[in-house]
Design an enzyme around this catalytic site. Structure first.
Site, PDB file in Angstrom:
ATOM      1  N   SER A 250       3.702  40.864  37.481  1.00  0.00           N
ATOM      2  CA  SER A 250       3.235  42.229  37.734  1.00  0.00           C
ATOM      3  C   SER A 250       1.737  42.190  37.980  1.00  0.00           C
ATOM      4  O   SER A 250       1.117  41.122  37.935  1.00  0.00           O
ATOM      5  CB  SER A 250       3.537  43.120  36.536  1.00  0.00           C
ATOM      6  OG  SER A 250       2.627  42.811  35.490  1.00  0.00           O
ATOM      7  N   LYS A 251       1.185  43.380  38.198  1.00  0.00           N
ATOM      8  CA  LYS A 251      -0.255  43.485  38.475  1.00  0.00           C
ATOM      9  C   LYS A 251      -1.107  42.822  37.399  1.00  0.00           C
ATOM     10  O   LYS A 251      -2.216  42.387  37.678  1.00  0.00           O
ATOM     11  CB  LYS A 251      -0.641  44.967  38.574  1.00  0.00           C
ATOM     12  CG  LYS A 251      -0.472  45.511  39.982  1.00  0.00           C
ATOM     13  CD  LYS A 251      -1.031  46.906  40.069  1.00  0.00           C
ATOM     14  CE  LYS A 251       0.099  47.866  40.326  1.00  0.00           C
ATOM     15  NZ  LYS A 251      -0.175  49.251  40.251  1.00  0.00           N
ATOM     16  N   ARG A 252      -0.566  42.775  36.194  1.00  0.00           N
ATOM     17  CA  ARG A 252      -1.331  42.151  35.113  1.00  0.00           C
ATOM     18  C   ARG A 252      -1.685  40.703  35.433  1.00  0.00           C
ATOM     19  O   ARG A 252      -2.628  40.149  34.904  1.00  0.00           O
ATOM     20  CB  ARG A 252      -0.514  42.160  33.809  1.00  0.00           C
ATOM     21  CG  ARG A 252      -0.432  43.505  33.141  1.00  0.00           C
ATOM     22  CD  ARG A 252       0.211  43.401  31.784  1.00  0.00           C
ATOM     23  NE  ARG A 252       1.535  42.791  31.847  1.00  0.00           N
ATOM     24  CZ  ARG A 252       1.869  41.659  31.272  1.00  0.00           C
ATOM     25  NH1 ARG A 252       0.988  40.982  30.567  1.00  0.00           N
ATOM     26  NH2 ARG A 252       3.097  41.187  31.383  1.00  0.00           N
ATOM     27  N   GLY A 254      -2.640  39.617  38.270  1.00  0.00           N
ATOM     28  CA  GLY A 254      -3.496  39.543  39.456  1.00  0.00           C
ATOM     29  C   GLY A 254      -2.754  40.137  40.629  1.00  0.00           C
ATOM     30  O   GLY A 254      -1.797  40.893  40.454  1.00  0.00           O
TER      31      GLY A 254
END
Ligand code: GLU
Length: 395
Positions: A250-252, A254
């Site tokens: 996920s966006k976590r 990057g």
């Protein structure tokens, strides 16, 4: 053979979505089948035109062309769900006529209350079937009252649904564990499960290849095929993609948008090669595959059931490899926008600046993993060039 990629346009194209599109595309290209792009935009509050553009341009950049869909048309269109609403209503009516669906008058508040009560009593929070058991008069009464109604599917109370998954084998679910799910919302819009089944039927899709996150939906969809008297397509659910910390990517972790990889100077060749290996392997050791080789070699039999771990360092390494492999002319072409963006070439691209770019590219390519690394490496050479012009020439 007909395959589809069916993104919901609620954001950019995610790496996981790109892998799903790629696998479908590879199978279609290998078998001479059709690859369909369908936009699942029935969730109007979350779907945007911007997202459709981002998905289309990311797929184009990756070179995953579609035989039918937005911009190209086709015999099974329209290819946007919001343009197919009457079709969903027709199938919903058919299910109602066959007594496989019923109107549900429960309000969201009532549903919430009963769900909470069920949870508090340690029971599963499924729909309790209240409106399934209404008498004809009760139904008529509510209808005459003008109460808004959703349409629910009447799930059989017994039996087992079996998904014969091409990757995972047989996945069994007891029908009694599936609550009566909604087909049409009170505003007449279809839910995902109805729309996807109607589309896959009417678009004559033969293989549904999608992420494992959809596996819980598949038994419901199988029940719909059965109730409509249609043969289901074959299903294959692709393994999850995890980040280096083993949490779903996920966006976590990057950047996950394909566009941001393009902007950072990844080559589509490297992205395709890397994405292909996120869940598939040919012989456990070969890592470099051209697009043509992937079309020849890819098969679902060699897709793993286990999650794939995204390794940014490996992707960068692979990108460096493809940068080194590019013919110089091609490399110059790809570097040009990055050099321009960094202001290395001044306003106009001249034959001299291109020549300079070519020379610098030849000496820096070994050190580049990303096209965006060119500017910092090349800056030095451009400055050198300027310094070599004696100052008195400027006056
Ligand atoms: N629209 C769904 C999604 O974006 C995919 C549906 C499907 O492949 O069945 O997750």
């Amino acid at each position: 053979m007909r395959l589809r990629f069916a993104p919901s346009p609620t954001g950019y194209l995610h790496l996981g979505g790109a892998r799903t599109a790629l696998y479908n595309w590879l199978i279609a290209r290998r078998q001479g089948g059709s690859f369909v792009l369908r936009i699942e935009d029935t969730d109007r509050t979350r779907s945007t035109e911007e997202a459709i553009r981002a998905i289309v341009s990311s797929l184009r950049w990756l070179g995953l062309d579609w035989d039918e869909g937005p911009e190209v048309g086709g015999a099974y269109g329209p290819y946007r769900q919001t343009e197919r609403l009457s079709l969903y209503q027709r199938f919903a009516r058919e299910l109602r006529d066959r007594e496989r669906a019923y109107p549900c008058f429960c309000t969201p508040e009532e549903l919430k209350q009963r769900r909470e009560a069920a949870l508090a009593a340690g029971k599963p929070p499924r729909y309790d079937g209240r409106c399934r058991n209404l008498t004809g008069e009760e139904r008529e009464f509510f209808e005459r009252e003008g109460r808004p109604a959703a349409l629910r599917f009447a799930v059989p109370h017994s039996g087992i649904s079996v998904v014969s998954d091409l990757i995972r084998g047989k996945v069994r679910v007891q029908n009694e564990e599936i609550g009566d799910f909604i087909l049409l919302r009170a505003d007449g819009t279809p839910t995902y499960n109805l729309a996807v089944v109607v589309d896959d039927i009417t678009m004559e899709i033969t293989q549904v290849v999608r992420g494992e996150d959809h596996l819980p939906n598949t038994p419901k969809q199988l029940l719909l095929y059965q109730a409509l008297g249609k043969n289901p397509p074959q299903f294959a659910h692709l393994p999850l993609i995890l980040g280096p910390d083993r949490a779903p990517l996920s966006k976590r972790h990057g950047a996950v948008a394909v566009e941001s990889y393009r902007d950072r100077g990844f080559l589509p060749e490297a992205m395709i090669n890397y994405l292909a290996l996120l869940g598939w392997s040919y012989d456990e050791k070969t890592t470099i595959f051209s697009r043509k080789e992937l079309i020849e070699k890819f098969s679902l039999e060699r897709v793993s059931k286990n999650p794939a771990v995204f390794d940014p360092a490996k992707l960068e390494w692979m990108n460096g490899y493809y940068i080194r492999e590019l013919p110089t002319e091609e490399l110059v072409k790809r570097l040009l926008p990055f050099a321009q963006k960094a202001g290395l070439l001044g306003g106009e691209v001249t034959a001299e600046s291109l020549e300079l770019l070519r020379k610098i590219a030849a000496v820096t390519r070994e050190r580049m993993k990303l096209l965006s690394e060119f500017a910092p490496l090349a800056d030095f050479f451009f400055k050198e060039e300027i310094c070599r012009i004696p100052y008195w020439h400027k006056h």
